[in-house]
Design an enzyme around this catalytic site. Structure first.
Site, PDB file in Angstrom:
ATOM      1  CE1 TYR A 168      -3.672   2.564   0.668  1.00  0.00           C
ATOM      2  CE2 TYR A 168      -2.256   3.330   2.460  1.00  0.00           C
ATOM      3  CZ  TYR A 168      -3.352   3.512   1.629  1.00  0.00           C
ATOM      4  OH  TYR A 168      -4.112   4.647   1.759  1.00  0.00           O
ATOM      5  CE  LYS A 172      -3.342   5.648  -1.294  1.00  0.00           C
ATOM      6  NZ  LYS A 172      -4.417   6.158  -2.185  1.00  0.00           N
TER       7      LYS A 172
END
Length: 245
Positions: A168, A172
């Site tokens: 994750y 980003k």
């Protein structure tokens, strides 16, 4: 905040059927804007529209899976037909994967799915909506990022970002880099492109373990969506202001 944005302002919020996305839609709708509620699940999208309408928000459903080219193209056509255009795009839809997840045990296929949603999905939707945004008097693009995407914060031993994230967090960081490139290309067009850090919000992405409410997490995206024409572009922001890359 732009003083002359009125009820004619049209915004699309992806992943708006729940959580932070729903609260962004509600907050922008409270300004008198018309809100396209992007949702992959058609039924949940319709329920969100009904809930927003009960709050006197002018909302309409936009069926939208950001990983599906046909869905994205259809959403752009729907915005043209139902909204007459688009002024603000909030790329909020995202996926978290496992947490924590160590890169040495990461499933490459799972990582590709995260990248397709969190990065390629943003590119896919943004490029489809740009022809509409270019016609707007005050176009804005807000991408939902995170503090965990900041390389500066990731490498600061004094900062606790909740453990190792092999999937994750890098998506980003990737999104942050993409946003910088969009801002550079679109500089001078009037389209302001920025990333928002909502903070550690209790949502289903983290099993509702966050310490902030979805309404609190929505505020920075709402602020970036309503920037004046001389506002910043190509930045990463939270409630306190700029966040280091």
């Amino acid at each position: 905040m732009l003083a002359d944005m009125s009820e004619q302002t049209i915004a699309l919020v992806t992943g708006a059927n729940k959580g932070i996305g729903y609260e962004i839609a509600a907050g922008l709708g409270a300004l008198g804007w018309r809100i396209g509620v992007g949702a992959r699940d058609r039924e949940r999208g319709a329920e969100a529209v009904a809930a927003l309408s009960a709050r006197r928000v002018d909302a309409f459903a936009v069926p939208l899976d950001v990983t599906d080219d046909a869905d994205v193209s259809a959403a752009a056509r729907l915005l043209e037909e139902r909204g007459g255009g688009l002024d603000v795009l909030v790329n909020n839809a995202g996926a978290a994967g496992g947490w924590p997840d160590e890169p040495t045990s990461l499933d490459p296929a799972a990582l590709l799915r995260l990248v397709d949603t969190n990065v390629v999905g943003v590119i896919r939707v943004t490029n489809a909506m740009l022809p509409l945004l270019r016609r707007s008097a005050h176009p804005r693009i807000v991408n939902q990022s995170s503090h965990v995407g900041s390389l500066t914060l990731q490498t600061d031993p004094a900062v606790d970002l909740g453990g190792i994230s092999g999937g994750y967090a890098p998506t980003k960081t990737f999104l942050n880099a993409v946003t910088v490139q969009y801002a550079a290309e679109l500089r001078g067009t009037g389209i302001l492109v920025n990333n928002a850090c909502p903070g550690y919000v209790a949502t289903d992405l983290n099993g509702f373990s966050g310490t902030r409410t979805a309404e609190e997490g929505a505020q920075v995206a709402i602020r970036l969506a309503t920037l004046p024409d001389d506002g910043p572009t190509g930045g990463l922001f939270d409630d306190g202001g700029p966040v280091p890359w």
